[in-house]
Scaffold this active site. Structure first.
Site, PDB file in Angstrom:
ATOM      1  N   LEU A   1     145.212  -8.396  42.526  1.00 36.13           N
ATOM      2  CA  LEU A   1     146.190  -9.092  41.680  1.00 36.13           C
ATOM      3  C   LEU A   1     147.159  -8.074  41.056  1.00 36.13           C
ATOM      4  CD1 LEU A   1     147.127 -11.697  40.119  1.00 36.13           C
ATOM      5  CD2 LEU A   1     145.418 -11.126  38.380  1.00 36.13           C
ATOM      6  N   THR A   2     146.596  -7.064  40.383  1.00 36.30           N
ATOM      7  CA  THR A   2     147.399  -6.104  39.625  1.00 36.30           C
ATOM      8  C   THR A   2     148.316  -5.286  40.534  1.00 36.30           C
ATOM      9  OG1 THR A   2     145.643  -5.971  37.990  1.00 36.30           O
ATOM     10  CG2 THR A   2     147.205  -4.140  38.014  1.00 36.30           C
ATOM     11  N   GLU A   3     149.515  -4.992  40.028  1.00 33.03           N
ATOM     12  CA  GLU A   3     150.487  -4.172  40.768  1.00 33.03           C
ATOM     13  C   GLU A   3     151.003  -3.070  39.848  1.00 33.03           C
ATOM     14  OE1 GLU A   3     153.509  -6.795  42.240  1.00 33.03           O
ATOM     15  OE2 GLU A   3     152.089  -7.871  43.542  1.00 33.03           O
ATOM     16  N   PRO A   4     151.716  -2.099  40.423  1.00 31.06           N
ATOM     17  CA  PRO A   4     152.233  -1.022  39.571  1.00 31.06           C
ATOM     18  C   PRO A   4     153.058  -1.555  38.395  1.00 31.06           C
ATOM     19  CG  PRO A   4     152.470  -0.426  41.878  1.00 31.06           C
ATOM     20  CD  PRO A   4     151.950  -1.828  41.856  1.00 31.06           C
TER      21      PRO A   4
ATOM     22  N   HIS B   1     123.407  10.501  18.055  1.00 32.45           N
ATOM     23  CA  HIS B   1     122.988  11.671  18.842  1.00 32.45           C
ATOM     24  C   HIS B   1     123.600  12.972  18.321  1.00 32.45           C
ATOM     25  CE1 HIS B   1     121.427   8.837  21.829  1.00 32.45           C
ATOM     26  NE2 HIS B   1     120.921   9.856  22.503  1.00 32.45           N
TER      27      HIS B   1
ATOM     28  N   ILE C   1     142.591  -1.435  42.330  1.00 33.40           N
ATOM     29  CA  ILE C   1     141.805  -2.527  42.917  1.00 33.40           C
ATOM     30  C   ILE C   1     140.354  -2.082  43.138  1.00 33.40           C
ATOM     31  CG2 ILE C   1     141.669  -4.156  44.856  1.00 33.40           C
ATOM     32  CD1 ILE C   1     144.160  -4.444  42.866  1.00 33.40           C
TER      33      ILE C   1
ATOM     34  N   GLY D   1     125.766  16.217  18.067  1.00 36.62           N
ATOM     35  CA  GLY D   1     126.300  17.103  19.111  1.00 36.62           C
ATOM     36  C   GLY D   1     125.721  16.800  20.476  1.00 36.62           C
TER      37      GLY D   1
ATOM     38  N   ARG E   1     114.378  12.771  16.879  1.00 36.98           N
ATOM     39  CA  ARG E   1     115.141  13.870  16.272  1.00 36.98           C
ATOM     40  C   ARG E   1     114.751  14.061  14.797  1.00 36.98           C
ATOM     41  NH1 ARG E   1     117.925  18.526  16.872  1.00 36.98           N
ATOM     42  NH2 ARG E   1     119.733  18.643  15.489  1.00 36.98           N
TER      43      ARG E   1
ATOM     44  N   GLU F   1     140.059  -6.927  33.805  1.00 34.39           N
ATOM     45  CA  GLU F   1     139.881  -8.385  33.844  1.00 34.39           C
ATOM     46  C   GLU F   1     140.506  -9.044  32.599  1.00 34.39           C
ATOM     47  OE1 GLU F   1     136.230  -9.660  35.589  1.00 34.39           O
ATOM     48  OE2 GLU F   1     136.224  -7.993  36.979  1.00 34.39           O
TER      49      GLU F   1
HETATM   50  N1  CAA Z   1     142.586 -22.002  34.754  1.00 30.34           N
HETATM   51  C1  CAA Z   1     143.393 -22.798  35.495  1.00 30.34           C
HETATM   52  N2  CAA Z   1     144.766 -22.749  35.406  1.00 30.34           N
HETATM   53  C2  CAA Z   1     145.282 -21.872  34.529  1.00 30.34           C
HETATM   54  C3  CAA Z   1     144.496 -21.033  33.726  1.00 30.34           C
HETATM   55  C4  CAA Z   1     143.089 -21.123  33.857  1.00 30.34           C
HETATM   56  N3  CAA Z   1     142.282 -20.347  33.124  1.00 30.34           N
HETATM   57  N4  CAA Z   1     145.302 -20.260  32.958  1.00 30.34           N
HETATM   58  C5  CAA Z   1     146.564 -20.620  33.269  1.00 30.34           C
HETATM   59  N5  CAA Z   1     146.538 -21.594  34.215  1.00 30.34           N
HETATM   60  C6  CAA Z   1     147.692 -22.283  34.792  1.00 30.34           C
HETATM   61  C7  CAA Z   1     148.552 -22.903  33.682  1.00 30.34           C
HETATM   62  O1  CAA Z   1     148.065 -24.189  33.326  1.00 30.34           O
HETATM   63  C8  CAA Z   1     149.922 -22.957  34.308  1.00 30.34           C
HETATM   64  O2  CAA Z   1     150.003 -24.065  35.165  1.00 30.34           O
HETATM   65  P1  CAA Z   1     151.237 -25.108  35.070  1.00 30.34           P
HETATM   66  O3  CAA Z   1     152.447 -24.275  35.454  1.00 30.34           O
HETATM   67  O4  CAA Z   1     150.913 -26.142  36.081  1.00 30.34           O
HETATM   68  O5  CAA Z   1     151.295 -25.592  33.679  1.00 30.34           O
HETATM   69  C9  CAA Z   1     149.933 -21.699  35.185  1.00 30.34           C
HETATM   70  O6  CAA Z   1     148.550 -21.345  35.431  1.00 30.34           O
HETATM   71  C10 CAA Z   1     150.644 -20.550  34.522  1.00 30.34           C
HETATM   72  O7  CAA Z   1     149.963 -20.294  33.301  1.00 30.34           O
HETATM   73  P2  CAA Z   1     150.677 -19.573  32.063  1.00 30.34           P
HETATM   74  O8  CAA Z   1     152.010 -20.197  31.834  1.00 30.34           O
HETATM   75  O9  CAA Z   1     149.701 -19.554  30.943  1.00 30.34           O
HETATM   76  O10 CAA Z   1     150.920 -18.112  32.667  1.00 30.34           O
HETATM   77  P3  CAA Z   1     151.463 -16.794  32.008  1.00 30.34           P
HETATM   78  O11 CAA Z   1     152.381 -16.171  32.984  1.00 30.34           O
HETATM   79  O12 CAA Z   1     151.951 -17.063  30.636  1.00 30.34           O
HETATM   80  O13 CAA Z   1     150.155 -15.853  31.971  1.00 30.34           O
HETATM   81  C11 CAA Z   1     148.148 -14.863  31.100  1.00 30.34           C
HETATM   82  C12 CAA Z   1     149.008 -16.150  31.300  1.00 30.34           C
HETATM   83  C13 CAA Z   1     146.894 -15.383  30.386  1.00 30.34           C
HETATM   84  C14 CAA Z   1     148.826 -13.816  30.273  1.00 30.34           C
HETATM   85  C15 CAA Z   1     147.772 -14.291  32.495  1.00 30.34           C
HETATM   86  O14 CAA Z   1     148.888 -13.706  33.116  1.00 30.34           O
HETATM   87  C16 CAA Z   1     146.664 -13.267  32.410  1.00 30.34           C
HETATM   88  O15 CAA Z   1     145.481 -13.618  32.344  1.00 30.34           O
HETATM   89  N6  CAA Z   1     147.006 -11.935  32.435  1.00 30.34           N
HETATM   90  C17 CAA Z   1     146.016 -10.886  32.540  1.00 30.34           C
HETATM   91  C18 CAA Z   1     145.768 -10.539  33.975  1.00 30.34           C
HETATM   92  C19 CAA Z   1     144.414  -9.953  34.231  1.00 30.34           C
HETATM   93  O16 CAA Z   1     143.415 -10.363  33.641  1.00 30.34           O
HETATM   94  N7  CAA Z   1     144.340  -9.014  35.157  1.00 30.34           N
HETATM   95  C20 CAA Z   1     143.097  -8.455  35.531  1.00 30.34           C
HETATM   96  C21 CAA Z   1     143.112  -8.173  36.998  1.00 30.34           C
HETATM   97  S1  CAA Z   1     141.511  -8.128  37.753  1.00 30.34           S
HETATM   98  C22 CAA Z   1     140.783  -6.704  37.275  1.00 30.34           C
HETATM   99  O17 CAA Z   1     141.089  -6.142  36.288  1.00 30.34           O
HETATM  100  C23 CAA Z   1     139.660  -6.236  38.098  1.00 30.34           C
HETATM  101  C24 CAA Z   1     139.955  -5.033  38.921  1.00 30.34           C
HETATM  102  O18 CAA Z   1     139.777  -5.055  40.110  1.00 30.34           O
HETATM  103  C25 CAA Z   1     140.325  -3.784  38.249  1.00 30.34           C
END
Ligand code: CAA
Length: 382
Positions: free
Chosen positions: A124-127, A339, A156, A341, A269, A364
């Site tokens: 999911l995440t991008e630069p 702990h 990722i 030092g 300790r 996440e």
């Molecule tokens: N379940 C179902 N649908 C959902 C939902 C949920 N929990 N949350 C939002 N939606 C839906 C909304 O209802 C909306 O739908 P409609 O357009 O039909 O109304 C749509 O999704 C868009 O939702 P928002 O308008 O709320 O979206 P937003 O752009 O404002 O973003 C946010 C919301 C909560 C900030 C979200 O972008 C977010 O969670 N950001 C954090 C991202 C994240 O957690 N990244 C982690 C990546 S994974 C990782 O870290 C693991 C790794 O591998 C390192």
């Protein structure tokens, strides 16, 4: 919900034995080689840990949320990197298919994810798109009955190990927000897909993250999860709801370990002629940690039971993730403090765990994203 308390308690005992006898003794080695040894991965496969949350009809154990979080707590009494190795199959790298996949997609991928034959990964995440996940730029351009993916993903988890990715990409090329995003299943060996070198991180040695690059990656249109375009952001959010609750359980297990390390050290300790555990200022740190762990555990279990009852737990998952990730940071800090030092030295488990658990406030969804999700729900409901 625990479906069969007797057999579940046997499984939890088996996990706890694995933790005590095999995982904790190998933690230093994992840090040293930055890898989960192959024999441990094989043992986790044999135990069925890769398939904990995948439905039984696809070869998994079909765990309920309560069973899942209790298992994560038990497993994360050992370094959280062991859980991370199975975590993308039990969580973000498979749940998109479990929750929204078509029957064919489930049949094709879930059995191999459940057995651990392949590792799943969630891209999911991008630069330039982290917290604002809906602004992602990776494109998926339609070409006949295929899509062509271009773009790159960052940090990722398990990308170097992955056999299959869940990739969020923009199918509506005019859109800029969450609505134009679709989720694709992309196999690792697809031409044009490459994985960068493993990132060098603050902690979590043994768990790998990397960039994933898509250079004209051609996938069949049938690889859109659920077969419907424009639903990918929602799929990602549903996956994250489940994953965030589980990370709260991971934090709770890690905090229990940190507190036990601190308690053991405080009893051993000696200073000023007696064990430091007898000093009330040390006792306060132990007591605060105990109370906070109890609170996190209670939150996680309550939310898991609610989910098993069929309720939406977006709010509760964010509450639990926010509280537990911040809590384990405080517990880790106190464990190092107790702990003294010795807690600053690399030979100490608490030094390593202190760095490892820092991640939980970031990935996440950062703590600030959890606050935002909680507040949005409150405002909507009022
Ligand atoms: N379940 C179902 N649908 C959902 C939902 C949920 N929990 N949350 C939002 N939606 C839906 C909304 O209802 C909306 O739908 P409609 O357009 O039909 O109304 C749509 O999704 C868009 O939702 P928002 O308008 O709320 O979206 P937003 O752009 O404002 O973003 C946010 C919301 C909560 C900030 C979200 O972008 C977010 O969670 N950001 C954090 C991202 C994240 O957690 N990244 C982690 C990546 S994974 C990782 O870290 C693991 C790794 O591998 C390192």
């Amino acid at each position: 919900m625990i479906r069969d308390p007797e057999s579940f308690s046997i499984l939890l005992d088996t996990v706890s034995r694995l933790v005590r006898e095999k995982l904790i003794p190998r933690e230093a080695e994992v840090t040293e080689i930055d890898e989960i040894p192959a024999d441990i991965v094989a043992e986790m496969r044999t135990m069925g840990l890769f398939g904990l949350t995948i439905p039984e009809e696809y070869g998994g154990l079909g765990f309920t949320s309560e069973e899942e979080v209790l298992t994560s707590m038990a497993l994360c009494y050992a370094s959280p990197v062991f859980r991370s190795r199975i975590g993308t199959n039990t969580g973000i790298g498979a749940q998109g298919i479990v929750i929204d996949g078509t029957a064919e997609q489930k049949q094709k991928y879930l059995p191999r994810l459940a057995s651990g034959e392949i590792t799943g990964s969630f891209a999911l995440t991008e630069p330039e798109s982290g917290s604002d996940a809906g602004s992602l730029k990776t494109t998926a351009r339609r070409d006949g009955d295929h899509y062509i993916l271009n773009g790159s993903k960052r940090y990722i988890t398990n990308a170097p190990e992955a056999g299959v990715f869940t990739v969020m990409a923009r199918t509506d090329l005019q859109s800029k927000d969450a609505k134009g995003v679709s989720a694709f299943i992309v196999e690792r060996n697809t031409p044009g897909l490459s994985v960068g070198p493993a990132d060098r991180k603050m902690g979590q040695r043994g768990s790998h993250t990397a960039d994933v690059i898509f250079d004209n990656v051609r996938v069949p249109a049938s690889s859109i999860i659920g077969g419907k375009k424009g639903q990918g952001f929602k799929t990602a959010m549903k996956v994250l709801d489940k994953a965030r609750l589980n990370i709260a359980a991971v934090c709770t297990g890690a905090a229990e370990r940190l507190l036990d390390e601190a308690l053991r050290y405080a009893k051993e300790r000696q200073q000023f002629g007696k064990p430091i555990a007898e000093f009330q200022l040390v006792q306060a740190m132990l007591a605060d940690s105990k109370a906070e762990i109890y609170a996190a555990r209670s939150m996680v279990l309550e939310a898991a039971r609610k989910k098993d009852g069929g309720e939406n737990i977006t709010l509760e998952a964010s509450c639990a993730k926010l509280f537990a990730a911040e809590m384990v940071g405080r517990v880790a800090d106190r464990a190092v403090q107790i702990h003294g030092g010795a807690g600053y030295m690399q030979a100490s488990a608490v030094e390593r765990l202190y760095r490892d658990v820092r991640l939980f406030r970031l990935f996440e969804g950062t703590s600030q994203i959890q606050q935002l999700v909680i507040a949005r729900h409150m405002l909507k409901e009022s």
